[in-house]
Design an enzyme around this catalytic site. Structure first.
Site, short mmCIF file in Angstrom:
data_model
loop_
_atom_site.label_atom_id
_atom_site.label_comp_id
_atom_site.label_asym_id
_atom_site.label_seq_id
_atom_site.Cartn_x
_atom_site.Cartn_y
_atom_site.Cartn_z
N CYS A 1 -18.12 8.53 -9.90
CA CYS A 1 -17.52 8.58 -12.04
C CYS A 1 -16.60 7.12 -11.10
CB CYS A 1 -17.33 9.80 -12.48
SG CYS A 1 -15.70 10.46 -11.68
N GLN B 1 11.59 -16.14 3.59
CA GLN B 1 11.45 -16.27 4.61
C GLN B 1 10.60 -17.58 3.33
OE1 GLN B 1 8.78 -13.72 7.09
NE2 GLN B 1 9.40 -14.29 8.60
N VAL C 1 0.88 -1.20 0.10
CA VAL C 1 -0.15 -0.04 0.10
C VAL C 1 0.92 0.98 0.44
CG1 VAL C 1 -1.94 -1.10 0.98
CG2 VAL C 1 -0.25 -0.24 2.51
N CYS D 1 -13.60 8.46 -7.10
CA CYS D 1 -14.85 9.27 -6.77
C CYS D 1 -15.36 7.69 -6.54
CB CYS D 1 -14.79 9.65 -8.03
SG CYS D 1 -16.91 10.22 -7.99
N ASN E 1 12.14 -15.00 -1.39
CA ASN E 1 11.62 -14.51 0.00
C ASN E 1 12.74 -14.82 0.65
OD1 ASN E 1 9.37 -12.86 0.90
ND2 ASN E 1 8.86 -14.79 2.18
N GLY F 1 9.13 -11.07 -2.79
CA GLY F 1 9.65 -10.72 -0.81
C GLY F 1 7.88 -11.21 0.01
N HIS G 1 -4.38 -4.52 -1.90
CA HIS G 1 -4.87 -4.25 -0.98
C HIS G 1 -5.08 -2.88 -0.72
CE1 HIS G 1 -2.81 -8.63 1.14
NE2 HIS G 1 -4.07 -8.77 0.51
N CYS H 1 -19.45 16.33 -12.72
CA CYS H 1 -19.29 14.82 -11.24
C CYS H 1 -19.38 15.26 -9.84
CB CYS H 1 -18.21 13.85 -11.56
SG CYS H 1 -18.07 12.25 -10.62
#
Length: 290
Positions: free
Chosen positions: A186, A278, A157, A183, A276, A250, A175, A213
């Site tokens: 629209c 882990q 994010v 919006c 990765n 990752g 996510h 809009c």
């Protein structure tokens, strides 16, 4: 089909006389960072005792340089071959942003790991709004432009894929994005240079600037119980089925339904590569081949 699990957090290059893999662009310069922006995002989520999956698993590494070099060379060949069939699909998680100063969530020093253990929340060395794309982010831009990557699916994010110049139409942010608002009328998306103060698709107090809009804008970050954005999930599923190669970077692959997307490539006869630090629940798919 091939399955490779690579344990590394450093950039590795395997060169050969026929290596035409494009080199990544130089990442934009980073400024001095302060404040824990990523922790602010985590604190805005609804409290949840069950964070799902494993937390704090040890980080692993390749047995030796020869083992790592062999896997890198195999990966190069898979990426080259995928280009002739439309390019690979890439799935990214928090691990590709830790080098920018943003903590991960499930690592030994991750945010969720600390929450479960009742310890001090890890400090971020860089706020979200000051973070700059890493070499990994920039390499993905170059690989897409050269035809090696067809589509990118991210569970991050932090907006770093968009800041790197990766085109929005070739990216599914499953996510959400802490810097985006959309919006409700629209559906035009606005990407800001400041972080939204809420999660869970709440109204931000701003209105759409599209002519005629004026709809209300909402944040674009999922809370725990929110459904994934249907249009982006549909695109991710389609490209996962169509791509000849799924490359996971990752991610611990523990949150459904996004963690199951790479397996759609495998079921369609494609290859799977996981990079990765882990172990992941999908590593068992690789145990018979590497």
């Amino acid at each position: 089909m091939a399955f490779i699990v690579v344990r590394t957090n450093s950039g590795v290059t395997a060169r050969g006389s026929e290596d035409t893999t494009p080199r990544p662009r130089r990442a934009p310069p980073r400024r001095a960072c302060a404040m824990a922006g990523s922790l602010g995002y985590a604190e805005r989520l609804s409290w949840r005792d069950d964070l799902g999956g494993q937390l704090g698993d040890p980080e692993l590494s390749e047995a030796d340089g020869a083992s790592l070099d062999g896997k890198v060379r195999a990966l190069i060949e898979l990426v080259k071959n995928a280009r002739s069939r439309g390019g690979a699909i890439v799935h990214t998680g928090a691990g590709i942003s830790t080098s920018t100063g943003i903590p991960d969530f499930r690592g030994p020093n991750g945010i969720w790991t600390a929450q479960r253990n009742g310890g001090a929340i890890p400090k971020a060395s860089c706020a979200f709004f000051l973070a700059r794309p890493s070499a990994t982010h920039m390499a993905l831009v170059a690989l897409r432009e050269a035809g090696y990557v067809r589509f990118l699916v991210s569970c991050n994010v932090d907006c770093l894929h968009l800041r790197s110049g990766y085109p929005r139409e070739c990216l599914a942010e499953l996510h959400g994005n802490c810097f985006a608002e959309r919006c409700e009328r629209c559906e035009r998306e606005y990407v800001r240079d400041f972080e939204m103060p809420s999660v869970g698709f709440k109204r931000t107090g701003r209105a759409c600037g599209e002519a005629g809009c004026g709809g209300r804008l909402r944040d674009q970050v999922l809370d725990w119980e929110d459904a994934l954005p249907p249009k982006e999930l549909k695109l991710a599923e389609k490209h996962s089925r169509d791509a000849p190669l799924a490359l996971v970077l990752g991610s611990s692959l523990q949150i459904t339904p996004s963690c199951d997307l790479p397996l759609k490539t495998v079921r369609a006869g494609g290859d799977l590569v996981i990079v990765n630090l882990q172990a992941t629940p999908k590593d068992k798919k690789a145990s018979g081949a590497f």
